[in-house]
Design an enzyme around this catalytic site. Sequence first.
Site, PDB file in Angstrom:
ATOM      1  N   TYR A 249       0.618  -1.346  -0.188  1.00  0.00           N
ATOM      2  CA  TYR A 249       0.003  -0.022  -0.042  1.00  0.00           C
ATOM      3  C   TYR A 249       1.064   1.221   0.072  1.00  0.00           C
ATOM      4  O   TYR A 249       0.585   2.173  -0.733  1.00  0.00           O
ATOM      5  CB  TYR A 249      -0.961  -0.015   1.311  1.00  0.00           C
ATOM      6  CG  TYR A 249      -1.697  -1.331   1.384  1.00  0.00           C
ATOM      7  CD1 TYR A 249      -2.717  -1.626   0.372  1.00  0.00           C
ATOM      8  CD2 TYR A 249      -1.465  -2.251   2.212  1.00  0.00           C
ATOM      9  CE1 TYR A 249      -3.442  -2.818   0.568  1.00  0.00           C
ATOM     10  CE2 TYR A 249      -2.060  -3.491   2.219  1.00  0.00           C
ATOM     11  CZ  TYR A 249      -3.163  -3.874   1.380  1.00  0.00           C
ATOM     12  OH  TYR A 249      -3.991  -4.901   1.537  1.00  0.00           O
ATOM     13  N   GLU A 258       4.267   9.960  -8.242  1.00  0.00           N
ATOM     14  CA  GLU A 258       5.513   9.690  -9.185  1.00  0.00           C
ATOM     15  C   GLU A 258       4.828   9.783 -10.690  1.00  0.00           C
ATOM     16  O   GLU A 258       5.741  10.377 -11.774  1.00  0.00           O
ATOM     17  CB  GLU A 258       6.111   8.219  -9.237  1.00  0.00           C
ATOM     18  CG  GLU A 258       7.032   7.749 -10.111  1.00  0.00           C
ATOM     19  CD  GLU A 258       7.595   6.344  -9.957  1.00  0.00           C
ATOM     20  OE1 GLU A 258       7.537   5.822  -8.859  1.00  0.00           O
ATOM     21  OE2 GLU A 258       8.156   5.919 -10.948  1.00  0.00           O
TER      22      GLU A 258
END
Length: 395
Positions: A249, A258
């Site tokens: 997670y 990202e």
Amino acid sequence: MSAADAVVKPDFAARRRHFIFTDEHEALRESIRAFVIKELAPHAEEWEETTFPDWVFKRMGELGLLGLDKPEEYGGQGGDYYSSLVLAEEMVHSRSGGLAMGVAVQTDMALPPILAFGTEEQKREWAVPAIAGEAILCLGITEPDAGSDVAGIKTRAVRDGDEYVINGSKTYITNGHRAHAIVLVTKTDPEAGYDGFTLFLVPMDAPGVVREKKLEKLGMHASDTALLAFQDVRVPASAVLGQVGKGFYHIMWELQGERLIGAAGCVAGAQRVFEQTLQYATERTAFGRQIGTFQVNRHKFAEMATKIEAARQLVYTTAWRFQNGEYPVREISMAKLYAARVAVEVADECIQLHGGAGYMKEYGGERVWRDMRLNRIGAGTDEIMLDVIGRSYGL
Ligand SMILES: Cc1cc2nc3c(=O)[nH]c(=O)nc-3n(C[C@H](O)[C@H](O)[C@H](O)COP(=O)(O)OP(=O)(O)OC[C@H]3O[C@@H](n4cnc5c(N)ncnc54)[C@H](O)[C@@H]3O)c2cc1C
């Protein structure tokens, strides 16, 4: 003057600042661009051959650029997420996708999980020097046998008293050769499904960490990409990053930031090559005309501009939601998918618009295409993005 008398004409040269950005963001943008053009861009060709040097981290750390959105107590600037977007956008002026990626690994891949899940000690030991540019970080998810299928990784961390023993390998790891530490995704309980993963913060000089191979790539030549092995690497239990068993997670959360930063870089990269090509299309003539004035080419520019703008709006709106506390995984996946595709399409079309010159290194278009091509693969492939989006509708 009444509204009926007003003559309203389109102002194509108007400033196009989006509402998520303030005057401070724009001042930051200008100063980053000036730095990138003056101190980084002149080395772009050289670094394609050698990979970019470590002093870039030091210099960017000195300028505060590695911690724009990081807390001040760890040496950051305490800015919002948009300041990190600005950095990602302005890094395209370095003309080096590999450099931009190496920096983004530090700022938007490795640092966020340390700051979000790390202990105070870990933040002091790694986040502070990384924000200062004195320590270089990398992130290890992908393995030779598992990339898209993160749950299929085999790197194991086994508890042994007060320590963990890590065995396995990671591949395609950006900054892997130069890094001082790695945020490493491991399996601690293979029977526990998604609850069997744990992140570790491992010093790269720990005995048993082997930097096996420098990998050769299609593009992003200025970045270093490593195949790494972990052979009976012993780390103290204090090297666990976040909660034992919650690493899956944690890393899925990391991937969202990202992907969004990557999408912003794609839009900015596409915009840059678009503008260069627009310039070229007004200078180059054929059959007695500027090549940009052939209707077919004018429409190519129109198509590209429309797609870039749509991608930009998707990125900014999603960033706005992210910054305001939402966790918009579906839209982040859409932004990443769409922006990466647009960037590759635009780079390809810009090569075409240059004719033979587009195929020459001198004009830079081929490098943009090669560098951009990674974005449809790295941080989750197009197909994985489509799957995340499709599944989000319960399919
Ligand atoms: C230059 C570069 C730098 C990188 N940097 C890093 C880094 O720093 N750290 C890191 O951990 N990783 C890094 N990566 C790895 C990157 O994230 C992976 O390559 C990517 O996630 C794809 O994984 P894979 O290569 O194993 O491909 P695979 O998972 O083997 O996929 C192969 C093909 O199958 C498709 N596919 C797989 N599963 C499905 C599915 N369920 N449905 C439909 N199609 C599917 C994929 O879309 C792809 O087309 C980097 C990669 C490159 C090339």
